[in-house]
Write a protein that holds these residues in place. Structure first.
Motif, PDB file in Angstrom:
ATOM      1  N   PRO A  36       0.816  -1.221   0.000  1.00  0.00           N
ATOM      2  CA  PRO A  36       0.000   0.000   0.000  1.00  0.00           C
ATOM      3  C   PRO A  36       0.850   1.273   0.000  1.00  0.00           C
ATOM      4  O   PRO A  36       0.497   2.258  -0.653  1.00  0.00           O
ATOM      5  N   GLY A  37       1.969   1.236   0.711  1.00  0.00           N
ATOM      6  CA  GLY A  37       2.847   2.404   0.742  1.00  0.00           C
ATOM      7  C   GLY A  37       3.455   2.694  -0.611  1.00  0.00           C
ATOM      8  O   GLY A  37       3.532   3.860  -1.037  1.00  0.00           O
ATOM      9  N   LEU A  38       3.896   1.645  -1.305  1.00  0.00           N
ATOM     10  CA  LEU A  38       4.443   1.830  -2.654  1.00  0.00           C
ATOM     11  C   LEU A  38       3.392   2.399  -3.595  1.00  0.00           C
ATOM     12  O   LEU A  38       3.675   3.296  -4.400  1.00  0.00           O
ATOM     13  N   LEU A  39       2.179   1.860  -3.502  1.00  0.00           N
ATOM     14  CA  LEU A  39       1.094   2.360  -4.351  1.00  0.00           C
ATOM     15  C   LEU A  39       0.832   3.833  -4.073  1.00  0.00           C
ATOM     16  O   LEU A  39       0.665   4.641  -5.008  1.00  0.00           O
ATOM     17  N   LEU A  40       0.809   4.211  -2.800  1.00  0.00           N
ATOM     18  CA  LEU A  40       0.587   5.608  -2.440  1.00  0.00           C
ATOM     19  C   LEU A  40       1.698   6.499  -2.978  1.00  0.00           C
ATOM     20  O   LEU A  40       1.439   7.614  -3.481  1.00  0.00           O
ATOM     21  N   MET A  41       2.927   6.040  -2.896  1.00  0.00           N
ATOM     22  CA  MET A  41       4.059   6.826  -3.392  1.00  0.00           C
ATOM     23  C   MET A  41       3.944   7.076  -4.888  1.00  0.00           C
ATOM     24  O   MET A  41       4.187   8.197  -5.373  1.00  0.00           O
ATOM     25  N   PHE A  42       3.560   6.054  -5.649  1.00  0.00           N
ATOM     26  CA  PHE A  42       3.419   6.228  -7.094  1.00  0.00           C
ATOM     27  C   PHE A  42       2.244   7.148  -7.425  1.00  0.00           C
ATOM     28  O   PHE A  42       2.322   7.938  -8.380  1.00  0.00           O
ATOM     29  N   VAL A  43       1.168   7.049  -6.674  1.00  0.00           N
ATOM     30  CA  VAL A  43       0.027   7.943  -6.904  1.00  0.00           C
ATOM     31  C   VAL A  43       0.430   9.392  -6.630  1.00  0.00           C
ATOM     32  O   VAL A  43       0.120  10.303  -7.413  1.00  0.00           O
ATOM     33  N   VAL A  44       1.113   9.613  -5.517  1.00  0.00           N
ATOM     34  CA  VAL A  44       1.572  10.962  -5.184  1.00  0.00           C
ATOM     35  C   VAL A  44       2.521  11.487  -6.261  1.00  0.00           C
ATOM     36  O   VAL A  44       2.418  12.649  -6.695  1.00  0.00           O
ATOM     37  N   GLY A  45       3.448  10.642  -6.716  1.00  0.00           N
ATOM     38  CA  GLY A  45       4.372  11.059  -7.771  1.00  0.00           C
ATOM     39  C   GLY A  45       3.656  11.430  -9.054  1.00  0.00           C
ATOM     40  O   GLY A  45       3.970  12.451  -9.696  1.00  0.00           O
ATOM     41  N   ALA A  46       2.671  10.625  -9.447  1.00  0.00           N
ATOM     42  CA  ALA A  46       1.909  10.917 -10.661  1.00  0.00           C
ATOM     43  C   ALA A  46       1.128  12.220 -10.520  1.00  0.00           C
ATOM     44  O   ALA A  46       1.049  13.014 -11.472  1.00  0.00           O
ATOM     45  N   LEU A  47       0.551  12.461  -9.335  1.00  0.00           N
ATOM     46  CA  LEU A  47      -0.218  13.692  -9.124  1.00  0.00           C
ATOM     47  C   LEU A  47       0.674  14.928  -9.183  1.00  0.00           C
ATOM     48  O   LEU A  47       0.278  15.964  -9.730  1.00  0.00           O
ATOM     49  N   ILE A  48       1.880  14.827  -8.624  1.00  0.00           N
ATOM     50  CA  ILE A  48       2.809  15.960  -8.691  1.00  0.00           C
ATOM     51  C   ILE A  48       3.159  16.264 -10.139  1.00  0.00           C
ATOM     52  O   ILE A  48       3.153  17.429 -10.573  1.00  0.00           O
ATOM     53  N   GLY A  49       3.446  15.234 -10.914  1.00  0.00           N
ATOM     54  CA  GLY A  49       3.742  15.436 -12.327  1.00  0.00           C
ATOM     55  C   GLY A  49       2.554  15.999 -13.086  1.00  0.00           C
ATOM     56  O   GLY A  49       2.709  16.835 -13.986  1.00  0.00           O
ATOM     57  N   LEU A  50       1.362  15.529 -12.723  1.00  0.00           N
ATOM     58  CA  LEU A  50       0.149  16.025 -13.377  1.00  0.00           C
ATOM     59  C   LEU A  50      -0.031  17.519 -13.127  1.00  0.00           C
ATOM     60  O   LEU A  50      -0.345  18.285 -14.057  1.00  0.00           O
ATOM     61  N   VAL A  51       0.164  17.944 -11.880  1.00  0.00           N
ATOM     62  CA  VAL A  51       0.044  19.368 -11.549  1.00  0.00           C
ATOM     63  C   VAL A  51       1.085  20.183 -12.310  1.00  0.00           C
ATOM     64  O   VAL A  51       0.781  21.249 -12.886  1.00  0.00           O
ATOM     65  N   ASN A  52       2.336  19.706 -12.326  1.00  0.00           N
ATOM     66  CA  ASN A  52       3.385  20.413 -13.071  1.00  0.00           C
ATOM     67  C   ASN A  52       3.028  20.541 -14.540  1.00  0.00           C
ATOM     68  O   ASN A  52       3.200  21.607 -15.152  1.00  0.00           O
ATOM     69  N   GLY A  53       2.538  19.441 -15.122  1.00  0.00           N
ATOM     70  CA  GLY A  53       2.229  19.447 -16.543  1.00  0.00           C
ATOM     71  C   GLY A  53       1.054  20.340 -16.894  1.00  0.00           C
ATOM     72  O   GLY A  53       1.111  21.112 -17.862  1.00  0.00           O
ATOM     73  N   LEU A  54      -0.014  20.262 -16.115  1.00  0.00           N
ATOM     74  CA  LEU A  54      -1.206  21.065 -16.410  1.00  0.00           C
ATOM     75  C   LEU A  54      -0.932  22.556 -16.211  1.00  0.00           C
ATOM     76  O   LEU A  54      -1.397  23.396 -16.994  1.00  0.00           O
ATOM     77  N   ALA A  55      -0.175  22.886 -15.162  1.00  0.00           N
ATOM     78  CA  ALA A  55       0.152  24.298 -14.938  1.00  0.00           C
ATOM     79  C   ALA A  55       1.016  24.850 -16.065  1.00  0.00           C
ATOM     80  O   ALA A  55       0.891  26.024 -16.446  1.00  0.00           O
ATOM     81  N   THR A  56       1.879  24.009 -16.625  1.00  0.00           N
ATOM     82  CA  THR A  56       2.753  24.446 -17.710  1.00  0.00           C
ATOM     83  C   THR A  56       2.003  24.568 -19.028  1.00  0.00           C
ATOM     84  O   THR A  56       2.165  25.546 -19.763  1.00  0.00           O
ATOM     85  N   THR A  57       1.169  23.577 -19.331  1.00  0.00           N
ATOM     86  CA  THR A  57       0.558  23.525 -20.661  1.00  0.00           C
ATOM     87  C   THR A  57      -0.768  24.279 -20.746  1.00  0.00           C
ATOM     88  O   THR A  57      -1.013  24.992 -21.728  1.00  0.00           O
ATOM     89  N   LEU A  58      -1.628  24.137 -19.754  1.00  0.00           N
ATOM     90  CA  LEU A  58      -2.943  24.775 -19.819  1.00  0.00           C
ATOM     91  C   LEU A  58      -2.928  26.193 -19.253  1.00  0.00           C
ATOM     92  O   LEU A  58      -3.543  27.108 -19.810  1.00  0.00           O
TER      93      LEU A  58
END
Length: 356
Positions: free
Chosen positions: A106-128
């Motif tokens: 569960p901890g590994l899954l949470l870490m990957f979800v958090v990592g994906a969300l951080i990248g998503l925020v970076n990407g959307l703020a940059t592109t949109l």
């Protein structure tokens, strides 16, 4: 008798290999070999198989981070939040997983979800939102750094189980010649294979086109904002993987991952990837990480103090960026192209308009 210039796909494998080595992306592999030989001359014990494999295992996290940074840079953007993402994931692992082995998955899954969300925020703020990626990821870096310091008080907190830490410090035992194959090296090979596969897919070609010619990339059929956003997500996920591995031998401390964003950028440009996007190979970014670490080992073996590390990184960025841009432009100009057979001369009987 006329001659015909061979297209790229008809040239021999040897010629293609030499042409590849002549580019910055290929030259970094020669640099790795040269540095390796220089270290072996100054420190013969480094040639031992066990020493080499342990060095590769220690370098794996920065090589994985460099490959993640490659996806962002080749699209024409930057990700300065990698080091802060690593620190946040390390603290997350220490406090969420703890000593309970049932919390590992569960901890590994949470870490990957958090990592994906951080990248998503970076990407959307940059592109949109159209905020420059330098500013977006710098803000993310500062936000995560402040959050980590608030949670930890600036000191080591939490202690994940030894079984979790084995991911970063364990390995396959009793292997002939090398003794142990570190798990981080296996993860690096898997990540490299996935990155190469991804860059050979339509997504990879669109990503390079986005960095080289964004206007032309808009006609590929894939929304440009989503192409770049996925690159930021890959970058943050690679930082997450690096953080998981670093917990193994660096422990849980808010300073883990400090400076990794600049080390990854240095490795990428050392691998011949052009800042601004559109040129470069993903495996060359990983090779750049090995070249960078080998250079530091060589400087250490020559008795040069480690305090010069940041200075060396800065000089490498300046020189590598200048040389890579010129070299890639020269390679494009020298690239052979398909030429059609010359048309036979026409008799001089006047043109179709009747004028002589």
């Amino acid at each position: 008798m006329t001659t015909r210039v061979l297209p790229v796909h008809e040239t021999t494998f040897g010629r293609r290999s030499l042409a590849a080595l002549a580019t910055p992306g290929g030259g970094v592999f020669l640099l790795v070999i040269a540095l390796l030989l220089a270290i072996m001359v100054s420190n013969p014990s480094f040639a031992d198989g066990n020493t080499l494999i342990r060095f590769a295992g220690r370098t794996a996290p920065i090589a994985i981070a460099a490959m993640g940074q490659y996806f962002v840079i080749v699209s024409g953007e930057f990700d300065l939040s990698m080091g802060a993402v690593i620190a946040a994931q390390v603290v997350l692992a220490g406090n969420v997983i703890g000593q309970d082995e049932a919390n590992i998955l569960p901890g590994l899954l949470l870490m990957f979800v958090v990592g994906a969300l951080i990248g998503l925020v970076n990407g959307l703020a940059t592109t949109l939102l159209r905020v420059p990626s330098f500013i977006v990821t710098l803000g993310m870096m500062l936000s995560l750094t402040g959050l980590v310091r608030y949670v930890t008080g600036g000191a080591a907190t939490g202690n994940p189980s030894d079984r979790f830490r084995e991911i970063g410090r364990g390995g396959i035992q009793d292997v002939p010649l090398v003794g142990t194959i570190p798990y981080p090296l296996i993860v690096l090979i898997a990540a490299g294979a996935f990155a190469v596969w991804l860059m050979r897919r339509p997504y990879g070609r669109t990503l390079i086109a986005a960095g080289d010619n964004p206007e032309a990339a808009r006609f590929s059929g894939t929304p440009l904002w989503w192409t770049k956003t996925r690159a930021f997500m890959i970058s943050s996920l690679s930082a997450t993987v690096a953080g998981i591995l670093l917990v193994g031998y660096a422990g849980v401390h808010p300073s883990v991952g400090s400076g990794y964003e600049f080390a990854a950028i240095t490795a990428v440009v050392l691998g011949g990837v052009v800042l601004g996007g559109g040129r470069g190979w993903v495996l060359s970014a990983a090779a750049g990480a090995f070249a960078l670490e080998l250079l530091f080992v060589l400087l250490n073996s020559l008795g040069i103090e480690s305090t010069w590390r940041d200075t060396v990184q800065g000089l490498i960025i300046i020189v590598a960026v200048a040389l890579a841009g010129r070299a890639w432009q020269g390679a494009v100009r020298r690239r052979p192209s398909v030429t059609s057979p010359p048309t036979p001369p026409q008799p001089a009987t006047g043109d179709t308009t009747g004028e002589n």
